[in-house]
Structures are given as structure tokens and as C-alpha cells.
Design a protein around this motif. Sequence first.
Motif, PDB file in Angstrom:
ATOM      1  N   PRO A 247       0.805  -1.232   0.000  1.00 12.03           N
ATOM      2  CA  PRO A 247       0.000   0.000   0.000  1.00 12.03           C
ATOM      3  C   PRO A 247       0.830   1.271   0.000  1.00 12.03           C
ATOM      4  CG  PRO A 247      -0.838  -1.577   1.608  1.00 12.03           C
ATOM      5  CD  PRO A 247       0.488  -2.106   1.132  1.00 12.03           C
ATOM      6  N   LEU A 248       2.140   1.141   0.258  1.00 15.32           N
ATOM      7  CA  LEU A 248       2.988   2.334   0.214  1.00 15.32           C
ATOM      8  C   LEU A 248       2.973   2.966  -1.171  1.00 15.32           C
ATOM      9  CD1 LEU A 248       5.183   4.187   1.470  1.00 15.32           C
ATOM     10  CD2 LEU A 248       6.882   2.501   0.727  1.00 15.32           C
ATOM     11  N   ILE A 249       2.877   2.150  -2.222  1.00 14.97           N
ATOM     12  CA  ILE A 249       2.958   2.684  -3.587  1.00 14.97           C
ATOM     13  C   ILE A 249       1.759   3.572  -3.915  1.00 14.97           C
ATOM     14  CG2 ILE A 249       2.981   2.016  -6.025  1.00 14.97           C
ATOM     15  CD1 ILE A 249       4.745  -0.344  -5.220  1.00 14.97           C
ATOM     16  N   PRO A 250       0.506   3.132  -3.702  1.00 11.38           N
ATOM     17  CA  PRO A 250      -0.605   4.073  -3.947  1.00 11.38           C
ATOM     18  C   PRO A 250      -0.574   5.270  -3.008  1.00 11.38           C
ATOM     19  CG  PRO A 250      -1.419   2.017  -3.010  1.00 11.38           C
ATOM     20  CD  PRO A 250       0.003   1.780  -3.408  1.00 11.38           C
TER      21      PRO A 250
ATOM     22  N   SER B 140       9.601  10.618  -7.397  1.00 11.73           N
ATOM     23  CA  SER B 140      10.898   9.975  -7.573  1.00 11.73           C
ATOM     24  C   SER B 140      10.941   8.625  -6.876  1.00 11.73           C
ATOM     25  CB  SER B 140      12.007  10.889  -7.021  1.00 11.73           C
ATOM     26  OG  SER B 140      13.269  10.272  -7.127  1.00 11.73           O
ATOM     27  N   LEU B 141      10.415   8.556  -5.660  1.00 13.76           N
ATOM     28  CA  LEU B 141      10.431   7.294  -4.924  1.00 13.76           C
ATOM     29  C   LEU B 141       9.501   6.270  -5.550  1.00 13.76           C
ATOM     30  CD1 LEU B 141      11.461   5.648  -2.591  1.00 13.76           C
ATOM     31  CD2 LEU B 141       9.757   6.718  -1.104  1.00 13.76           C
ATOM     32  N   VAL B 142       8.319   6.698  -5.973  1.00  8.94           N
ATOM     33  CA  VAL B 142       7.397   5.744  -6.592  1.00  8.94           C
ATOM     34  C   VAL B 142       7.953   5.276  -7.937  1.00  8.94           C
ATOM     35  CG1 VAL B 142       5.886   7.292  -7.915  1.00  8.94           C
ATOM     36  CG2 VAL B 142       4.940   5.254  -6.879  1.00  8.94           C
ATOM     37  N   ALA B 143       8.706   6.119  -8.628  1.00 10.98           N
ATOM     38  CA  ALA B 143       9.337   5.699  -9.883  1.00 10.98           C
ATOM     39  C   ALA B 143      10.361   4.597  -9.625  1.00 10.98           C
ATOM     40  CB  ALA B 143      10.005   6.894 -10.562  1.00 10.98           C
ATOM     41  N   SER B 144      11.133   4.726  -8.545  1.00 12.19           N
ATOM     42  CA  SER B 144      12.123   3.702  -8.222  1.00 12.19           C
ATOM     43  C   SER B 144      11.455   2.369  -7.907  1.00 12.19           C
ATOM     44  CB  SER B 144      12.976   4.160  -7.031  1.00 12.19           C
ATOM     45  OG  SER B 144      13.696   5.331  -7.340  1.00 12.19           O
ATOM     46  N   LEU B 145      10.372   2.407  -7.134  1.00 11.18           N
ATOM     47  CA  LEU B 145       9.664   1.173  -6.773  1.00 11.18           C
ATOM     48  C   LEU B 145       8.970   0.561  -7.988  1.00 11.18           C
ATOM     49  CD1 LEU B 145       8.125   2.328  -3.368  1.00 11.18           C
ATOM     50  CD2 LEU B 145      10.212   1.009  -3.750  1.00 11.18           C
ATOM     51  N   PHE B 146       8.428   1.410  -8.857  1.00  5.85           N
ATOM     52  CA  PHE B 146       7.762   0.922 -10.062  1.00  5.85           C
ATOM     53  C   PHE B 146       8.767   0.254 -11.002  1.00  5.85           C
ATOM     54  CE2 PHE B 146       6.653   2.022 -14.520  1.00  5.85           C
ATOM     55  CZ  PHE B 146       5.558   1.177 -14.670  1.00  5.85           C
ATOM     56  N   LYS B 147       9.918   0.881 -11.207  1.00  7.38           N
ATOM     57  CA  LYS B 147      10.928   0.313 -12.082  1.00  7.38           C
ATOM     58  C   LYS B 147      11.546  -0.951 -11.495  1.00  7.38           C
ATOM     59  CE  LYS B 147      10.705   3.059 -15.547  1.00  7.38           C
ATOM     60  NZ  LYS B 147      10.269   2.546 -16.867  1.00  7.38           N
ATOM     61  N   ALA B 148      11.517  -1.090 -10.176  1.00  5.40           N
ATOM     62  CA  ALA B 148      12.040  -2.307  -9.550  1.00  5.40           C
ATOM     63  C   ALA B 148      11.099  -3.488  -9.710  1.00  5.40           C
ATOM     64  CB  ALA B 148      12.323  -2.057  -8.068  1.00  5.40           C
ATOM     65  N   GLY B 149       9.872  -3.231 -10.171  1.00  7.50           N
ATOM     66  CA  GLY B 149       8.933  -4.319 -10.438  1.00  7.50           C
ATOM     67  C   GLY B 149       8.035  -4.680  -9.293  1.00  7.50           C
ATOM     68  N   PHE B 150       7.856  -3.786  -8.310  1.00 12.05           N
ATOM     69  CA  PHE B 150       7.040  -4.104  -7.147  1.00 12.05           C
ATOM     70  C   PHE B 150       5.651  -3.469  -7.195  1.00 12.05           C
ATOM     71  CE2 PHE B 150      11.373  -4.684  -5.390  1.00 12.05           C
ATOM     72  CZ  PHE B 150      11.260  -6.024  -5.071  1.00 12.05           C
ATOM     73  N   ALA B 151       5.296  -2.844  -8.297  1.00 17.99           N
ATOM     74  CA  ALA B 151       3.963  -2.273  -8.462  1.00 17.99           C
ATOM     75  C   ALA B 151       3.077  -3.271  -9.199  1.00 17.99           C
ATOM     76  CB  ALA B 151       4.030  -0.952  -9.219  1.00 17.99           C
ATOM     77  N   SER B 152       1.786  -3.171  -8.995  1.00 21.74           N
ATOM     78  CA  SER B 152       0.845  -4.057  -9.677  1.00 21.74           C
ATOM     79  C   SER B 152       0.803  -3.697 -11.162  1.00 21.74           C
ATOM     80  CB  SER B 152      -0.547  -3.917  -9.067  1.00 21.74           C
ATOM     81  OG  SER B 152      -1.042  -2.606  -9.227  1.00 21.74           O
ATOM     82  N   PRO B 153       0.383  -4.638 -12.031  1.00 17.35           N
ATOM     83  CA  PRO B 153       0.411  -4.378 -13.481  1.00 17.35           C
ATOM     84  C   PRO B 153      -0.411  -3.169 -13.913  1.00 17.35           C
ATOM     85  CG  PRO B 153       0.113  -6.720 -13.042  1.00 17.35           C
ATOM     86  CD  PRO B 153      -0.008  -6.022 -11.725  1.00 17.35           C
TER      87      PRO B 153
ATOM     88  N   VAL C  18      13.285  12.699 -12.895  1.00 21.74           N
ATOM     89  CA  VAL C  18      12.235  11.786 -12.426  1.00 21.74           C
ATOM     90  C   VAL C  18      11.371  11.336 -13.600  1.00 21.74           C
ATOM     91  CG1 VAL C  18      10.203  11.573 -10.940  1.00 21.74           C
ATOM     92  CG2 VAL C  18      12.229  12.783 -10.121  1.00 21.74           C
ATOM     93  N   LEU C  19      11.006  12.261 -14.466  1.00 26.49           N
ATOM     94  CA  LEU C  19      10.232  11.900 -15.654  1.00 26.49           C
ATOM     95  C   LEU C  19      10.998  10.897 -16.523  1.00 26.49           C
ATOM     96  CD1 LEU C  19       8.620  15.253 -16.830  1.00 26.49           C
ATOM     97  CD2 LEU C  19       7.404  13.127 -16.377  1.00 26.49           C
ATOM     98  N   ALA C  20      12.295  11.090 -16.661  1.00 27.98           N
ATOM     99  CA  ALA C  20      13.099  10.187 -17.484  1.00 27.98           C
ATOM    100  C   ALA C  20      13.087   8.779 -16.915  1.00 27.98           C
ATOM    101  CB  ALA C  20      14.537  10.713 -17.584  1.00 27.98           C
ATOM    102  N   ARG C  21      13.212   8.653 -15.603  1.00 26.86           N
ATOM    103  CA  ARG C  21      13.178   7.314 -15.000  1.00 26.86           C
ATOM    104  C   ARG C  21      11.809   6.676 -15.125  1.00 26.86           C
ATOM    105  NH1 ARG C  21      13.826   6.865  -9.679  1.00 26.86           N
ATOM    106  NH2 ARG C  21      14.015   9.054  -9.148  1.00 26.86           N
ATOM    107  N   LEU C  22      10.777   7.487 -15.068  1.00 28.38           N
ATOM    108  CA  LEU C  22       9.421   6.946 -15.163  1.00 28.38           C
ATOM    109  C   LEU C  22       9.104   6.434 -16.563  1.00 28.38           C
ATOM    110  CD1 LEU C  22       6.979   9.225 -13.112  1.00 28.38           C
ATOM    111  CD2 LEU C  22       7.205   6.752 -12.946  1.00 28.38           C
ATOM    112  N   VAL C  23       9.389   7.228 -17.581  1.00 31.00           N
ATOM    113  CA  VAL C  23       8.916   6.910 -18.924  1.00 31.00           C
ATOM    114  C   VAL C  23       9.862   5.995 -19.686  1.00 31.00           C
ATOM    115  CG1 VAL C  23       7.757   9.141 -19.011  1.00 31.00           C
ATOM    116  CG2 VAL C  23       9.999   8.899 -20.069  1.00 31.00           C
ATOM    117  N   GLY C  24      11.105   5.825 -19.220  1.00 32.02           N
ATOM    118  CA  GLY C  24      12.049   5.001 -19.944  1.00 32.02           C
ATOM    119  C   GLY C  24      11.551   3.588 -20.153  1.00 32.02           C
TER     120      GLY C  24
END
Length: 1035
Positions: A388-391, A410-423, A475-481
Amino acid sequence: MARVQSPPGLAQIQAAGTYSEQAVALRTLRDEIIGHVQRKEEYVQHGILDVLVEILQNSTRSPKRSSGKEPSQAGQPTALSEDDVVRLLALQLLASFANGGSAFLAPLHAAGVVPAIIPAISPNDNPSQVVLAALRMLSSMTASARLAQDADKTTSHLADVLFSTRSLEALCAILSQDSPDFGIQEQKRLVAGLISRLCKTTKDQNALAESGVLDALATILASFAVARGEVIPGAEVLGRADGLVDFIPRPAPPGADLASVLDALSTIVVHSRFRSYLLLQSPSILAVFPWAEFTAPAPETRAAWIALETHGLRPIRPRGPGAMDFLLPAIPILPPKARLGDFPPLGASPSREAFAANSNLSSFRFTGVEQSRGEVDDEEDSEEPESPLIPWLIHLVRTTDDLERVMAASLVASLFKAGFASPDREQYLAMLVIPVLYRLLSENDKEVPTPIQRAATVDSETTLRWTIMERTPEVLARLVGESGTLQKAASECGVIKLVAKLLKDSYAPHPVQLPPKLWSANPDRSNGETKELPPSRQLGLPGRVPAYAHKIQMRESALKLVAAMATLNHGHRDALIEADVAAYVVESLAPCPGKPKSSKDKSASEKGTGTDKDQPPYGLNPKTVIIAACHATRTLARGPSIVRTTLQDHGFAMPVYQLLKHPDPDVQIAASSAVINLVSNLSPMVKTLLDAGIMQTLCEHAHSLNPGLRLNALWALKHLVADLGNDLRKKCLEELEPGWLVQLISDDRSEEESRARARAEHRRTDADDDEDMESEGAYDGDSDWQRDWTWPGLNIGGPGRAVSPRLQQVSAKLTTLRDAEVNPTRRARNDSLAIQEQGLGFIRNLLLLPSNGELPDMVDHLFTEVGQDRLFAILADKLKVRVVNAFGRRATTSGSTRGRDVNNSNNNNTTLVLYPQARIVENLTYILVHIAASMPRHRQLVVAQTDLLKLLGAHLGSKDPGVRRALCQLFTNLTWLEDDGDKQPCAQRASELKRLGFLAKLEGMEQGDADLGVRERARAAIDQMKKPTLKDAQW
């Protein structure tokens, strides 16, 4: 010449006989120099720094003498003793000198100020006021280092001292203090700021994570959720069941700084599954954000979710939305559609390209190895619900202001790119986060007034606005890459036009780069006097003005965003080219850029020159800007039409080639990654680069000890030889050296050999002292990984406290993730496998000739140089399953194409089973395909390799369709009828393949394979095997 007399303030300090006299002298000096740079310079030249360091070193305190309290009470404000007052004043004076500018950093370091300050930051050994003063001193030095002309070297020195074992214990103690006192909260803010600005390497990130600093920051983050009243309903009940209720922290006090905590956490966890999971499973995060089924009390709250699911606009998940999901609006989630993206460059691997895009963008280091993923079972992630930290972080992006929004994203981008967010979380990011970041960027994009451009200092409001501008593109670059959905959302918001504007603005000529020299009563004083002084009395180079440093940082951030937006969609690449970013990217490849010009106006004679070598009108590009420009070049060059037109017209070839000879290995790696796409797809730059000597340069880099450089050089050579004639191909093989190529493709070391190589490479990279060396060493060598690691979260409650079963379960997976990232043996093995893949790809393209008439000559040359039997033996060896440490504990890894150690242990005695990788099998098969496409005698030679064919047959059931297609093509070529004289040998070849059972397997693939290409190629192979005397179309 008469000796200059010491200033009276310095003499008074040296003559003081008691603490009280010394304190009076220090106060007098403090009042005298504050705000007066020239007086600071005078005192430095007379040795004041050595005196202040001596005061700190002679005042080493014990816990009892310094605070008069037990360690548990340390950090609380208390009356200072006389010697503590002296130390406090000395620290304040040092901070004043650090605030004087970057020129004071050199004497401060030479005097040993930083090591002398470190003992003063421990809250268990010092009063709160002393700790705060020491942290402010370090923060002042860090701020001045950002403006220094040698910023990388200065910040690296600070990081080495601050992130040592002793210092990390003090930082952890500061962050763990449980007090609402403003001074304590200021200490925490300063520590978080130091981490954000100084933590640049994987070694430091892992040190912060494993020392307990990450858990302490996670506890502070959880306290903000408590203060906002956003704890998961029922968290206390669930906490009692899991033994985590005591980890729910107190609410964050009013003086706490959320943005600095988010920034520090994002800095630590970025680009790492291990550290990201460590944050998500930190005891306080688990206690405040447990996953639980949640039913909204009001029916209308869930009505929107039900309506979307009813109309097919949301997937019906086995688990309903969690409590934090109801803080966000219900978002329509369309079912995924199969999309035909741009074809990758010849021989490009999607996994390798994804890693290159998601690697640390501060350096764009690319080793071609997915260090975080690949050795941990992905099925574990699918079974574990999203935290629930991600939402909640997405909720912070929507509800907070300014810098807090950027840091939460920035933090949610790191967690999303690490693969811990739902599809389906990607759609939330596209609709709720990307527009917010774009709006922040556009709202803060304001013209800088001329007085501020010249000012040596700027106000806090301008600093905040500039920080938002610098961090948001990154942050945008890490998110959209490598995310088509997020790139589309960013493009629709107008990010492409905005980033083009930001990049162009960063090349607007700056009026000044260095602050003007102050008036002096002795302007003609010779430097001879200061040159004879010791280093602690000599001022260093002056720093840059803040506006100029901001402009260079914006240049780097904009280049990162350009690179991210160009990774996937050709339409986005075309939009960037239409916005004329190419002219600015090519200038960013030069250390001393010239005026960006369109391709029509560009003049080679004007390129990279400035009117003033000391202050060129367009600034100087540091290493980070050059590396970002290399990555932007690589992604733009993914479009073949762009390479042949825009990049060719702007003359990208020679600037990139010159960077291949740059003294910094990070720049060489980035430049070699850009060359990969510049020399592929019949690029017109090939001739220019060949004339410049790129073949010899790449072959030299292919012999490098640096695995990243070795990999990229081989990758580029693989693309280069595909478009060359036979003579140049033979010359390339000669330059590379056949013996070295054989060593690269057959480099399957034992465990001990891998460890020895990892240790040797780490020692080499340590000597380089580079800014970012994450791919060569995650820690201080092999010993740090071999030591028994215990998650600090298990010991938060003290040694006598019972450990929660939930934390024990988490600790097991953390150990597995840590081993996958930190284990030097595994990383050396992964680097070797990636290099083998490109080495085999080089041989594959070496034999890929447009005319079959030249192919036999090339095959014979390869057999002559490498050895016919030796080549087939190496190929067969690549197809065998390897068992590492066969006499250790058994670890099974069935059903995987990549070896994994499923035991959650760091023990080196665990048996590891390594299966052939699909990309290696595919490249290997295509080598045989090309050999079989040559002459009948070469086909006969391949069919005679019975053991090799049997090993290949085991891969007809590979999960990778590329492998299956390659094998079908091999059988087609092996049964090809050359002429009438080849009828009998062709029938014998077909009979041998049938005897080995390949016909039956191909018939099964023709009927039941899920891939259309496999079915079609299987049908063609079957036809030729059944009718070997008929001449069908040859591929």
C-alpha cells in the motif's frame, strides 16, 4: 621581505590558557569574519584552519563527559560545558569558512577538517548543539562542493568519509532519535540532505541500506502517514497478529521535512530490487501499510470501481482494491493490446536494451547484465500483493506541494521500475503522476533575471524553484524510460516540446560563470607568497555562480529526458528531431561546446570552440553531461532513418569517436554504447568512422579489463562487420585476435576463478576512484559479500526481543535479492555470459554475407583462424548444462533458462545449476545456419557433429521462439540441395537428421507451436527433409 604578522584574532586564540579565554577569542573571530570573505582568506593564509582542527582533535569526548546522560537520552538539549562550548564555536567557525565558497574547500580538506568533524556527529557522544553544528558544517561543505569546478572529486571525498562504518552508526543514531525537538528534526533534515547529495555509488547505497539507515528513514516516512491520519484501517489489529504493532511510530512533529526524507530514500533504493524491497518490508512500513482486504463503509465510495469493472474498463482482480486505492480516483484500465513497435537494431536484445535504459542515468553505465532481476524467481513477486505504500506515494504526488511532489514521484518511480507495483499501476502513473510533473516543470520554467545570473548567492525561493526544475526531468526520465504507456502520456502532455525548450535554454550564453573578484587593497600582491605556504593555507579554485551551475544541471537533466522519450516510439524520435534537439545533443558530446547550429549552418571549423578558454560562452560540459548526451545519441540512433539523415548531417560520428579515447572509463563505456547504433543498418557514418580508425579502437576496447567496455566494444564490432566486405571482415578478426575471441566466447570460469577475477576488477576500479562504479563493485570486495549478513530490521527492538515471523519470512527473500545483486561471483558470471552472447553474435554477423559466393571463403577463413574442431567443441560446450559446486547443497532450477540458486543463503557451498541462455543458443544456432548456407561440404561437416546436433535438439522445446525459429532454419539449410552432384549427400544428410529424431519433432512444431514464424519454418524444413532431391527456396 618582512614576514606578515598574524592577525590579532588568531594570536588571541593561540595564547588562550583556559577554555573560557579560548571561547571569548573564538566568538570574537566569528563576529569578525562572518560575511567578510577577504578576512576569511587572510585568516586561512595564516593557518586558522589548522588551529581549529587541533581544537576539535584535542576535545575527544566520552559519552558521559559530553552529555552527562545515558546514551538513550543523548541528543536532548542540555547545558554545555566549557570545552563543549569551545568545540561548538570551532565548528561554527569552520562552517563559516565553508560558506565562503568553493575556494575554501581545498584548504579545508588539506587541514583534515572532515575527519576531525566526524566524531562530533554522534548523538550518543555529543550534546545536541554540537551534533547540529557539525552537520551544518558538513552541509555547508557539500553545498559549496556543488559549485566547485572539480565537484565530482570533492563530493567523492566527502562521501568516502561520511559513509564509513563509524559515520553510518552515527547517522543511524541521529535518524532514530524519537524527539519532537526542533533541533533534532533539523539534524534529521541535514542528514537526509547529505545522503541525497553525496550518495552516488552502489557501494554507498548498499552501505546505507545494510547499516540500518534505510530502516530509520523508512520509520520517519511511516510517521508522516501517522501524522496525516492515513494509516491502513485495522493496522493495529494486524500488527498484533504479526508482532509488528510496536513498530507503528509516533506522528511526525510539525518541524519534520517530508521532502528530504523522500529524496534520501529515493537516492538509496534507485536501480535496485534488493534495496527497494528492503524499504517496502521495513518493519515500520509493514506496520503502517499492511496489505488487507478493505471494504469501503459507504457504498457510493466503491460505486465508481464497480461501474468500471462492470463495463470492462478495469480488470477484475482476485484481490479487491486496498484501503490506499480509495484515496485515489478510480482509473479506467484498458486490457493490454499487442503492439508492433519499432524493430530493434540488428542483434539487439530487448533485455539488454531495457537494462541500458534503466541503468543509473547519472553515468549510463551499461554492462548488459540485468543485475537485479534474473536470479530471483519472478513467481514470488506475482504471489505477493503490492505494498500500500505505492498508492500512498501516488496520493502524496496529488496532495502535497512543490518539492514534496517531485520527491514522492521519484520514490514511486524507483519502486515501479524495480517491479514491485501491480500491473495496472502504470495507468495510474500515466494519468495521475505524469501530468503533475509536467505542470510543475512548466510552471517553474521562468526566465532568470540578469542580476541573479551574475549573483554569487541566490535566495531560498529561487533555490527551491531551481531544484524542482533540475529534479523533475530526471524523475520523468526514470518513469517513462522503456514504457510505451508512460511515454505516450508524457507526449500528450507536451513533454517533448518542453524538454526541447529546456535543452535550448541551457545553451543560452551565460553572462558570467565565475563570481567577480572582490576589491582588494593589495591588488598587485604576488602569488609567490601563497605558493610557498602549505596546502591548508592556500585557497583553491573559485566556484561557479549558482545560475551557471543550474544551467549545466538543466542541460544534463534535459538530455536524460530526451534519451528516455526516444527509447521506444519512432514517432517520438521524429518529434524530437523536428524540435531540433539534435544540434544541442551533438554539442553536448564536446567538453567545450560551440554554438548549436542546424545541419545547413554547421561548420566543422567552428565546432567545439569558444572565445574564452577560461569562460567559454556556452560553458563546459562535465562528464555527466557528456554521458547523458551519449545515451541520447544511442536512443535517437535507434531510428535508422534518423541515423542516415539528421545524425549524419549534424556530424555525430567524429564527436562520439573522440569520446572512445576519453581518459574516463565511464565516458568510454557511454560512447561505445552510442557507437552500437551508429554503425548498424547500413549507416553512412561507417566509412567516416573506419577512416578515423574505429575498428582498431573498438578492438582495443574489446581487450579491456572493464566488462562494460569489453561488452559494448564487442556489440559495436558485431554491428560494424555486418556491412563490411570480406577483406575488412578478415582485418577486423585479425585486429580482435582469434585467440582472444575464442577466450571470450568460451569463458566459463569456475567459482574460484570468477571470485579472483571479481576481486582483481574491484581493485582496479577502486584505484580509478570514479564517481559511479556500480557495475564493478557493489562493496569493498569479496569479503563484504561473504560475511554473514543480518537484516538490521530484525534487531530494531533490541537483542532480547522476539522476532516477528513475518520479518523472518521477509529476511529470507531479502537475502536472496541481496545475493543476486551483491555476490561478485554471480555478477562476474553474468558479465561473462553477456560478453559471450555478443562474441557469438560477432561470429554470426561475420558469416552474414549478402552474396553466397563470398560465404565459403569466409567460413574457411574462420576455420583456419579459430580451428574447425575447436569452434565446434566450443559451440557444443555452450549448450551443456553446467553444475557449479557439484558437491555442495543441492539447488534445483528446472524450467529456467538462467541458473539460479534457490537457497536463501550466502553460503558459497550451495550447488548452482546453470542452463544455457536463450540468446546464446540463438546466436550459436545462427552461426551453424550460416555455415550450412555455404557449400555442401560445410553442410556435411555440420551434420557430422552428432553430439552438437543432439544438444541442439534439446532446445527445440525452448520457451524462446527465436531459438525455435533458428533451429528450424538450420534444418532447412542442412537439407538444401545445391546441384545434381549434391543429391546423394543431401539424401544422406536428411536421413541422418531423421535418424536423430528431428523430423518427428518438427512435425509436432508444425502442428502445435504457438508462434506462426516457427510453424512456417518448421513446414519448410519438413518439406526438404521429406523431399531432399527437390530444390525449395533457401533462406
